[in-house]
Design a protein around this motif. Structure first.
Motif, PDB file in Angstrom:
ATOM      1  N   LEU A   1     -73.081   2.262  33.171  1.00  0.00           N
ATOM      2  CA  LEU A   1     -71.947   1.714  32.435  1.00  0.00           C
ATOM      3  C   LEU A   1     -70.990   2.810  31.969  1.00  0.00           C
ATOM      4  O   LEU A   1     -69.777   2.589  31.882  1.00  0.00           O
ATOM      5  N   ARG A   2     -71.514   3.992  31.670  1.00  0.00           N
ATOM      6  CA  ARG A   2     -70.619   5.095  31.303  1.00  0.00           C
ATOM      7  C   ARG A   2     -69.719   5.455  32.475  1.00  0.00           C
ATOM      8  O   ARG A   2     -68.519   5.698  32.308  1.00  0.00           O
ATOM      9  N   ARG A   3     -70.297   5.482  33.661  1.00  0.00           N
ATOM     10  CA  ARG A   3     -69.513   5.801  34.850  1.00  0.00           C
ATOM     11  C   ARG A   3     -68.461   4.723  35.100  1.00  0.00           C
ATOM     12  O   ARG A   3     -67.322   5.028  35.472  1.00  0.00           O
ATOM     13  N   ALA A   4     -68.831   3.455  34.888  1.00  0.00           N
ATOM     14  CA  ALA A   4     -67.872   2.371  35.086  1.00  0.00           C
ATOM     15  C   ALA A   4     -66.711   2.483  34.105  1.00  0.00           C
ATOM     16  O   ALA A   4     -65.542   2.317  34.483  1.00  0.00           O
ATOM     17  N   ALA A   5     -67.011   2.784  32.842  1.00  0.00           N
ATOM     18  CA  ALA A   5     -65.952   2.915  31.840  1.00  0.00           C
ATOM     19  C   ALA A   5     -65.038   4.093  32.155  1.00  0.00           C
ATOM     20  O   ALA A   5     -63.810   3.996  32.049  1.00  0.00           O
ATOM     21  N   LEU A   6     -65.638   5.218  32.550  1.00  0.00           N
ATOM     22  CA  LEU A   6     -64.812   6.374  32.923  1.00  0.00           C
ATOM     23  C   LEU A   6     -63.958   6.065  34.148  1.00  0.00           C
ATOM     24  O   LEU A   6     -62.831   6.548  34.271  1.00  0.00           O
TER      25      LEU A   6
END
Length: 726
Positions: A469-474
């Protein structure tokens, strides 16, 4: 000062584990030596296919004598407490020291020989090494990644004697399994060890192995007027597979070049660990491959190349079969298959996820300059390739193959590109989706992932982020910032969250009423009307439940995006407190937020900015203290007859600054806004220097408090300066 050399020799260590193993060995050794008071001048570790090696320089011959003071019970404490303390220290009551009513013990410890400490250290490291996977071999109780065969351990050119599960330490190692003299050799220091390994066809340092591979591969390609397709991940892997890496250039059947190049490269890389090569003139793949052997063949590698070419042809024949079979079924016809694929137990099937992304893409499309219906169509087909043979064999080609199949169906380049790019960006170095249509689908895909998993409380915690999810947000942040999209986060998160929560509620309700539904339908004689009635009840309940949860999830996601933006800007050298100061205004336009952060950073770096920040904090502290006493006065400050010149000057400055801010802020001219604030620096400084805020005259005091409120409010129109540190 002396040198320690340690080698742990085993059967083949998986390449993916070697780098972490070298780091773990260094960490464990450094910690153990430090705990014993031994600090090496230098410590380095190496990892290869069959060995972990450590060399520590500048160790003393023995540990220094140590004196440890331990605090004990108070004077007059019960005998049981004193007896326990004496037993733990090994001292008598007469040997204790009394200070300030407390007993202290001073324990003298004679230093141990370093070799003795090293023996215990190695035993502990070997028995507790953090391999991701390990095994027990034979009758030994020792767990190691592969059977541990030999331990070389010498300190100051002398063997450090110990035994671990029948493996005695020594000064013996061995070189390459097949090449040269396979007999063991003796090494009493690192120079001897490294030289002997090289003479026995082993390159110890992984960086040297990588350089050897690259230099040899480039030389072979240059001789054939070819160019190596470099692949850092593959290079890291093959450098862990060969002790004496030897690149060999082989020939591939050119008939396979009509396959998508990504298929050829993936087949080479995944199954065979081959590098691809290309024609430097055209930039296209050439009918050759480069394999890294672990020996120097007598015939220069011709037979190795021939054998590997046969294996590659078999692999590419399979890929051709997948390619041909997949194109017989259109992408739209594959969607039905996704109904049987569970995306997540609480988020429904992959088909239901596609429906959510389709609806989101229709809403996001016009916001990024894409046609709404075309965006919805691209989103609907974006996941269809998950049911293809090619993606089943090579999951890393998902999306990419969908783009190829869309072109094969003549669905149009724009739609094909959108399907191909909708996973982008998958990391900080990955390219962004190329077109507005691809951007719409990529945003919809990532937003559905984020809102769905936040909705079911599957949020990242610490280092745990199983759904990326961090990668998706970034990814969302990078798309918005680099393409300068003027999207309000709330505006896109709200519909995405609603859809995701409706899905989670539907799943939960369906699970909860399934048994009751079946019983009711059975009682009604499997009435179709009863089925429809219960379905409608479930959908209505799901909608009601989702609306209640949408707002808190959106708030959580907004904070999550703020944290991710801080990470991104911090990596660019910007201060996280400035991001907080801007986000606190409630703005959710990321492009505007970053522009405001950059202007604020430049402003605070100036003398006017830093001084005005100090003035703001002073004003805020005074107002906070006064608020505790009662309500603050309201309304604008006025020019009282008794007002000193500094007070009047600040009122006049605020009037001008307020006008300038009203002109600058709507047009997002933040540089002009900061320039306007800068003009407050001198009058604010003069006001605090010459004017007493807490005047004994109430009218003067109230007027000056109103003036400080105006200063605070004027600055807060640009950022929440209370969150700025410094």
């Amino acid at each position: 000062m002396a040198q320690l050399l340690l080698e742990l020799f085993s059967e083949e260590i998986p390449a993916r584990m070697q780098a972490d193993a070298a780091r773990a060995l260094e960490r464990m050794a450094r910690e153990a030596l430090a705990e014993a008071g031994l600090l090496p001048e230098a410590l380095k570790t190496f990892a290869g296919p069959r060995r972990l090696t450590l060399v520590a320089e500048g160790l003393p011959e023995a540990q220094g004598d140590r004196s440890e003071e331990r605090k004990g019970p108070r004077v007059g404490a019960p005998d049981q407490a004193m007896d326990g303390f004496l037993r733990s220290t090994g001292l008598t009551r007469e040997q204790l020291t009394e200070r300030d009513g407390v007993w202290f013990a001073v324990i003298e410890r004679k230093g141990r020989p370093t070799a003795e400490i090293v023996a215990a250290m190695v035993d502990k490291i070997v028995r507790n090494f953090p391999w991701p996977k390990s095994m027990i071999s034979g009758t030994s109780r020792l767990r190691w990644v592969r059977p541990l065969k030999r331990i070389l351990c010498v300190f100051d050119r002398e063997i450090v004697p110990f035994d671990i599960e029948g493996i005695a330490s020594g000064d013996i190692s061995e070189g390459h399994r097949f090449m040269g003299n396979a007999r063991p050799f003796r090494a009493r220091d690192f120079d001897e060890y490294r030289e002997a390994l090289a003479g026995h066809y082993v390159v110890l340092d992984v960086e040297e192995r990588k350089e050897r591979i690259l230099e040899g591969a480039r030389t072979l390609c240059f001789a054939r007027n070819l160019e190596l397709v470099e692949d850092q991940g593959l290079l890291d892997e093959v450098a862990g597979l060969a002790e004496w890496p030897t690149p060999i250039l082989g020939d591939m059947d050119p008939v396979f070049l009509d396959l998508p190049p990504e298929v050829i490269r993936t087949s080479m890389r995944t199954h065979q660990k081959y590098f691809a090569v290309r024609d430097p003139a055209s930039g296209k793949l050439a009918p050759h491959f480069l394999v890294v052997a672990n020996l120097e063949a007598v015939d220069g590698g011709k037979e190795i190349a021939r054998g590997n070419a046969k294996v590659l042809s078999a692999r590419l024949s399979d890929a051709r079969f997948f390619w041909d079979e997949d194109r017989k079924i259109g992408l739209a016809d594959r969607l039905e298959k996704l109904k049987g694929v569970t995306f997540h137990a609480k988020l429904g099937t992959m088909y239901e996820r596609v429906e959510r992304i389709e609806a989101l893409a229709r809403e996001v499309g016009p916001l990024v300059g894409a046609d709404a219906e075309l965006a919805a169509k691209a989103a609907k087909l974006a996941k269809a390739d998950l049911g293809t043979n090619m993606v089943g064999e090579f999951p890393e080609l998902q999306g990419l193959m969908g783009g190829y199949y869309a072109r094969a169906e003549s669905l149009g380049d724009d739609l094909a590109d959108a399907i191909r790019d909708h996973y982008r960006p998958q990391g900080p170095a990955d390219a962004l989706p190329a077109t507005p249509l691809a951007t719409a689908v990529a945003l919809a895909d990532k937003l559905d992932t984020l809102t769905g998993f936040f909705g079911i409380e599957e949020k990242p915690t610490g280092s745990r982020d199983p759904f990326a999810l961090r990668r998706a947000a970034l990814g969302v942040i990078r798309i918005i910032l680099e393409k300068k999209l003027r999207l309000g986060l709330i505006g896109v998160l709200w519909p995405a969250t609603n859809k995701a929560l409706q899905a989670t509620s539907s799943v939960a309700i369906n699970q909860g009423i399934e048994l009751e539904t079946r019983a009711y339908v059975k009682a009604q004689g499997s009435s179709a009307a009863a089925e429809l009635l219960l379905e409608a009840i479930g959908d209505a309940a799901a909608k009601h439940m989702s609306l209640e949860k949408t707002e808190p999830v959106v708030v959580e996601l907004r904070e999550f995006f703020a944290d991710r933006l801080k990470v991104l800007l911090r990596d660019q050298g910007k201060r996280h407190d400035l991001v907080d100061a801007v986000f606190a205004l409630g703005d959710d336009d990321l492009v505007r937020i970053v522009a405001r952060v950059e202007a604020l950073e430049a402003f605070l770096a100036s003398e006017d900015g830093s001084n005005l920040l100090a003035g703001f904090k002073r004003a805020a502290n005074i107002l906070k203290a006064e608020e505790k006493k009662g309500p603050l006065p309201t309304g604008p400050a006025v020019k009282l007859p008794s007002a000193p010149a500094e007070e009047i000057a600040l009122i006049d400055s605020l009037t001008v600054v307020t006008v300038r801010l009203k002109l600058a802020m709507p047009g997002e001219d933040f540089e002009a806004a900061m320039g306007a604030l800068a003009t407050l620096r001198a009058p604010v400084d003069a006001f605090f220097d010459k004017v007493l805020v807490n005047s004994e005259i109430k009218a003067e005091r109230d007027n000056r408090l109103r003036l400080l409120i105006q200063v605070r409010d004027a600055m807060s129109a640009v950022a929440d300066f209370s969150l700025v540190t410094g």
